[in-house]
Motif scaffolding. Sequence first.
Motif, PDB file in Angstrom:
ATOM      1  N   ARG A   1     -10.277  -2.337  -6.252  1.00 42.86           N
ATOM      2  CA  ARG A   1     -10.917  -1.115  -5.765  1.00 42.86           C
ATOM      3  C   ARG A   1     -10.020  -0.364  -4.795  1.00 42.86           C
ATOM      4  O   ARG A   1      -9.846   0.857  -4.912  1.00 42.86           O
ATOM      5  CB  ARG A   1     -12.248  -1.454  -5.091  1.00 42.86           C
ATOM      6  N   GLU A   2      -9.422  -1.095  -3.847  1.00 36.87           N
ATOM      7  CA  GLU A   2      -8.538  -0.436  -2.890  1.00 36.87           C
ATOM      8  C   GLU A   2      -7.307   0.120  -3.594  1.00 36.87           C
ATOM      9  O   GLU A   2      -6.854   1.235  -3.280  1.00 36.87           O
ATOM     10  CB  GLU A   2      -8.107  -1.402  -1.788  1.00 36.87           C
TER      11      GLU A   2
ATOM     12  N   ARG B   1       0.829  -1.203   0.000  1.00 37.08           N
ATOM     13  CA  ARG B   1       0.000   0.000   0.000  1.00 37.08           C
ATOM     14  C   ARG B   1       0.866   1.257   0.000  1.00 37.08           C
ATOM     15  O   ARG B   1       0.594   2.221  -0.727  1.00 37.08           O
ATOM     16  CB  ARG B   1      -0.908   0.004   1.219  1.00 37.08           C
TER      17      ARG B   1
ATOM     18  N   GLU C   1      -8.139   3.372  -5.232  1.00 38.06           N
ATOM     19  CA  GLU C   1      -8.297   4.435  -4.246  1.00 38.06           C
ATOM     20  C   GLU C   1      -6.938   4.958  -3.794  1.00 38.06           C
ATOM     21  O   GLU C   1      -6.727   6.166  -3.664  1.00 38.06           O
ATOM     22  CB  GLU C   1      -9.092   3.925  -3.042  1.00 38.06           C
ATOM     23  N   LEU C   2      -5.982   4.042  -3.577  1.00 37.49           N
ATOM     24  CA  LEU C   2      -4.650   4.446  -3.141  1.00 37.49           C
ATOM     25  C   LEU C   2      -3.897   5.176  -4.245  1.00 37.49           C
ATOM     26  O   LEU C   2      -3.076   6.051  -3.977  1.00 37.49           O
ATOM     27  CB  LEU C   2      -3.846   3.215  -2.703  1.00 37.49           C
TER      28      LEU C   2
ATOM     29  N   THR D   1      -5.213  -3.487 -12.347  1.00 36.57           N
ATOM     30  CA  THR D   1      -4.869  -4.620 -11.501  1.00 36.57           C
ATOM     31  C   THR D   1      -4.860  -5.877 -12.367  1.00 36.57           C
ATOM     32  O   THR D   1      -5.865  -6.229 -12.977  1.00 36.57           O
ATOM     33  CB  THR D   1      -5.862  -4.768 -10.336  1.00 36.57           C
TER      34      THR D   1
ATOM     35  N   LEU E   1      -3.823  -7.287  -2.853  1.00 38.24           N
ATOM     36  CA  LEU E   1      -4.363  -5.943  -2.992  1.00 38.24           C
ATOM     37  C   LEU E   1      -5.388  -5.923  -4.115  1.00 38.24           C
ATOM     38  O   LEU E   1      -5.044  -5.973  -5.289  1.00 38.24           O
ATOM     39  CB  LEU E   1      -3.231  -4.945  -3.287  1.00 38.24           C
ATOM     40  N   GLU E   2      -6.673  -5.878  -3.754  1.00 33.07           N
ATOM     41  CA  GLU E   2      -7.727  -5.959  -4.750  1.00 33.07           C
ATOM     42  C   GLU E   2      -7.897  -4.623  -5.471  1.00 33.07           C
ATOM     43  O   GLU E   2      -7.447  -3.570  -5.018  1.00 33.07           O
ATOM     44  CB  GLU E   2      -9.033  -6.444  -4.125  1.00 33.07           C
TER      45      GLU E   2
END
Length: 333
Positions: free
Chosen positions: A131-132, A107, A135-136, A144, A128-129
């Motif tokens: 959507r997250e 992250r 956002e990051l 992804t 680490l999917e």
Amino acid sequence: MSGHVTIADVANYLGISKTTVSHALSGKRQVSAELRSKVESAVEVLGYRPNFAARMMNTRSSGLVGILVDNLNNLHTMALLEAFRRELSRHSLRMVLASSDRLDDGRALLMEFSNGMVDGILNTLPVLEEREAQELAGGIPLVTYLRHREAPLEIDLAAGIRSAIAHLAELGHRRIAIISIPDHSYDLGATNPCLAAYCMEMEKLGQQLRIFHQEGNTIESGVRLAEEVFASDATAVLAGNDSIAAGLIQWANDHGIHVPGKLSIIGHDDSSMATMISPQLTTLHLPISLLAAHTVQVLMHELNPENPMPSSLKIVPELVIRKSTSSEAAKIQ
């Protein structure tokens, strides 16, 4: 020349404008071959190096793509990175690599990428999917690997496992084991499709399950697990990847155990190692170049919507039969 050489120095040296030098170096505007050659010679003589910060201010682009991976010990990962490099270079992009097998570190690395260092990001972290990750990344275009919402890339791992077991069953094997390792090819929280397909096929064969769990995915991981696998009553095993399979074969060779006489072994990925070990490895082939090309094409669309978005793609691993499987062990069960 002493000190930092600027594009103005190159222009003064040749008696031409800075804009002309910039066009010759960037290739964004057409200049004559003779002029480009003169500029390149002057750059070499003067020792000019483009200023990265100035380039970003002028073009609002770094020409870089950040790639997040979980480790560099896996042959599949290394082959994928090389394929990414080739595909990105076709678009005049270069990759910046970051590696972490810890979620928090991953992250943090992604957030560092999102500060303007790169034009886009390829996230391959299994933990680490999408959507997250997006956002990051903030406003930085991100894809992804295998899990893009609009153009997912599906690898039908279950079909691959079924073909591998069918091959072993045809050779006479029934006591078939599987080595299960963490896999990023399925959504977080979902059932491992390799393991699910194995369980279903073993039920069809009327056989009990023989599942070995291994957290690592390297040759050393296979070596550590080998004694337990060879001590079992299995006559064949599906390894989680080629590295695990190579570790099993290495341990067997070191202990004078014959493969496939004692145990038939099937790998996964068809990496370069598959034909370098003895016996050469029967394995499930994945078209790495196609996987990379599709992923980069999605990223190019995210960078510029005028670039076409590729369609969703489904790939079935192809079984490549070599020397690590035979009917020998099956005859003694």
